[in-house]
Design a protein around this motif. Structure first.
Motif, PDB file in Angstrom:
ATOM      1  N   THR A 137     -52.365 -18.042 -23.081  1.00  0.00           N
ATOM      2  CA  THR A 137     -52.623 -17.465 -24.401  1.00  0.00           C
ATOM      3  C   THR A 137     -54.075 -17.022 -24.514  1.00  0.00           C
ATOM      4  O   THR A 137     -54.361 -15.922 -25.006  1.00  0.00           O
ATOM      5  CB  THR A 137     -52.288 -18.489 -25.501  1.00  0.00           C
ATOM      6  OG1 THR A 137     -50.933 -18.900 -25.344  1.00  0.00           O
ATOM      7  CG2 THR A 137     -52.481 -17.908 -26.881  1.00  0.00           C
ATOM      8  N   ASP A 138     -55.006 -17.843 -24.048  1.00  0.00           N
ATOM      9  CA  ASP A 138     -56.427 -17.470 -24.088  1.00  0.00           C
ATOM     10  C   ASP A 138     -56.680 -16.205 -23.275  1.00  0.00           C
ATOM     11  O   ASP A 138     -57.405 -15.306 -23.723  1.00  0.00           O
ATOM     12  CB  ASP A 138     -57.295 -18.610 -23.563  1.00  0.00           C
ATOM     13  CG  ASP A 138     -57.352 -19.791 -24.522  1.00  0.00           C
ATOM     14  OD1 ASP A 138     -57.032 -19.608 -25.711  1.00  0.00           O
ATOM     15  OD2 ASP A 138     -57.718 -20.892 -24.071  1.00  0.00           O
ATOM     16  N   GLU A 139     -56.090 -16.120 -22.079  1.00  0.00           N
ATOM     17  CA  GLU A 139     -56.264 -14.924 -21.240  1.00  0.00           C
ATOM     18  C   GLU A 139     -55.698 -13.686 -21.930  1.00  0.00           C
ATOM     19  O   GLU A 139     -56.301 -12.617 -21.910  1.00  0.00           O
ATOM     20  CB  GLU A 139     -55.597 -15.120 -19.883  1.00  0.00           C
ATOM     21  CG  GLU A 139     -56.297 -16.121 -18.994  1.00  0.00           C
ATOM     22  CD  GLU A 139     -55.498 -16.455 -17.741  1.00  0.00           C
ATOM     23  OE1 GLU A 139     -54.418 -15.852 -17.536  1.00  0.00           O
ATOM     24  OE2 GLU A 139     -55.955 -17.327 -16.980  1.00  0.00           O
ATOM     25  N   HIS A 140     -54.519 -13.840 -22.548  1.00  0.00           N
ATOM     26  CA  HIS A 140     -53.900 -12.711 -23.248  1.00  0.00           C
ATOM     27  C   HIS A 140     -54.785 -12.231 -24.397  1.00  0.00           C
ATOM     28  O   HIS A 140     -55.006 -11.040 -24.575  1.00  0.00           O
ATOM     29  CB  HIS A 140     -52.522 -13.103 -23.774  1.00  0.00           C
ATOM     30  CG  HIS A 140     -51.853 -12.008 -24.542  1.00  0.00           C
ATOM     31  ND1 HIS A 140     -51.155 -11.004 -23.919  1.00  0.00           N
ATOM     32  CD2 HIS A 140     -51.793 -11.749 -25.873  1.00  0.00           C
ATOM     33  CE1 HIS A 140     -50.689 -10.161 -24.827  1.00  0.00           C
ATOM     34  NE2 HIS A 140     -51.059 -10.601 -26.030  1.00  0.00           N
ATOM     35  N   PHE A 141     -55.310 -13.172 -25.182  1.00  0.00           N
ATOM     36  CA  PHE A 141     -56.157 -12.804 -26.313  1.00  0.00           C
ATOM     37  C   PHE A 141     -57.439 -12.119 -25.844  1.00  0.00           C
ATOM     38  O   PHE A 141     -57.916 -11.186 -26.484  1.00  0.00           O
ATOM     39  CB  PHE A 141     -56.493 -14.026 -27.158  1.00  0.00           C
ATOM     40  CG  PHE A 141     -55.354 -14.522 -28.006  1.00  0.00           C
ATOM     41  CD1 PHE A 141     -54.162 -13.808 -28.118  1.00  0.00           C
ATOM     42  CD2 PHE A 141     -55.472 -15.704 -28.702  1.00  0.00           C
ATOM     43  CE1 PHE A 141     -53.116 -14.272 -28.912  1.00  0.00           C
ATOM     44  CE2 PHE A 141     -54.430 -16.172 -29.505  1.00  0.00           C
ATOM     45  CZ  PHE A 141     -53.260 -15.456 -29.600  1.00  0.00           C
ATOM     46  N   GLN A 142     -58.016 -12.580 -24.730  1.00  0.00           N
ATOM     47  CA  GLN A 142     -59.233 -11.957 -24.215  1.00  0.00           C
ATOM     48  C   GLN A 142     -58.973 -10.523 -23.753  1.00  0.00           C
ATOM     49  O   GLN A 142     -59.806  -9.640 -23.951  1.00  0.00           O
ATOM     50  CB  GLN A 142     -59.812 -12.785 -23.065  1.00  0.00           C
ATOM     51  CG  GLN A 142     -60.443 -14.078 -23.524  1.00  0.00           C
ATOM     52  CD  GLN A 142     -60.881 -14.955 -22.361  1.00  0.00           C
ATOM     53  OE1 GLN A 142     -60.805 -14.560 -21.216  1.00  0.00           O
ATOM     54  NE2 GLN A 142     -61.344 -16.153 -22.680  1.00  0.00           N
ATOM     55  N   GLU A 143     -57.791 -10.287 -23.174  1.00  0.00           N
ATOM     56  CA  GLU A 143     -57.472  -8.952 -22.674  1.00  0.00           C
ATOM     57  C   GLU A 143     -56.981  -8.018 -23.773  1.00  0.00           C
ATOM     58  O   GLU A 143     -57.352  -6.847 -23.826  1.00  0.00           O
ATOM     59  CB  GLU A 143     -56.407  -9.038 -21.578  1.00  0.00           C
ATOM     60  CG  GLU A 143     -56.097  -7.704 -20.940  1.00  0.00           C
ATOM     61  CD  GLU A 143     -55.110  -7.818 -19.798  1.00  0.00           C
ATOM     62  OE1 GLU A 143     -54.530  -6.786 -19.448  1.00  0.00           O
ATOM     63  OE2 GLU A 143     -54.921  -8.926 -19.270  1.00  0.00           O
ATOM     64  N   HIS A 144     -56.139  -8.516 -24.679  1.00  0.00           N
ATOM     65  CA  HIS A 144     -55.472  -7.654 -25.665  1.00  0.00           C
ATOM     66  C   HIS A 144     -55.900  -7.909 -27.103  1.00  0.00           C
ATOM     67  O   HIS A 144     -55.490  -7.163 -27.986  1.00  0.00           O
ATOM     68  CB  HIS A 144     -53.947  -7.838 -25.586  1.00  0.00           C
ATOM     69  CG  HIS A 144     -53.384  -7.543 -24.242  1.00  0.00           C
ATOM     70  ND1 HIS A 144     -53.257  -6.267 -23.747  1.00  0.00           N
ATOM     71  CD2 HIS A 144     -52.923  -8.373 -23.271  1.00  0.00           C
ATOM     72  CE1 HIS A 144     -52.722  -6.310 -22.533  1.00  0.00           C
ATOM     73  NE2 HIS A 144     -52.519  -7.574 -22.227  1.00  0.00           N
TER      74      HIS A 144
END
Length: 109
Positions: A44-51
């Motif tokens: 979730t953290d990676e997704h939020f950082q990217e998108h």
């Protein structure tokens, strides 16, 4: 005979009187959710950082239409998405009156 969990749930649903003259209301508390697994938190953290925290569904839908090779006029894409949603909803036992409200229709015709 009720289990301990059932007895605990019943205790949470004890009716408590409100101010004098007001109707009795049921009150209950919602137990806290268990923490998410670390892998999910990381993803979730990676997704939020990217998108960012909110993704635009139309970008994803437009990309899916493009990849499918279906040639839809620009103004018809949302209509096709709504129609597809409605068709799947009804095919899987959806309630017609609920669907009418979800889609914002004033009548069934």
């Amino acid at each position: 005979m009720a289990s301990d969990a059932t007895a605990a749930a019943r205790q949470q649903l004890i009716a408590k009187p409100q101010a004098k003259g007001s109707p009795r209301r049921l009150t209950h508390t919602v137990p806290p959710r268990p923490p998410a697994p670390p892998e999910l938190e990381e993803h979730t953290d990676e997704h939020f950082q990217e998108h960012g925290p909110f993704s635009n569904y139309r970008n994803g839908f437009d990309y899916a239409v493009k990849m499918s090779g279906v040639n839809l006029p620009q103004r018809q894409r949302v209509h096709v998405l709504r129609y597809t949603f409605a068709s799947h909803c009804m095919a899987h036992g959806g309630n017609l009156l609920m669907l009418q409200q979800v889609l914002g229709h004033t009548s069934l015709t």
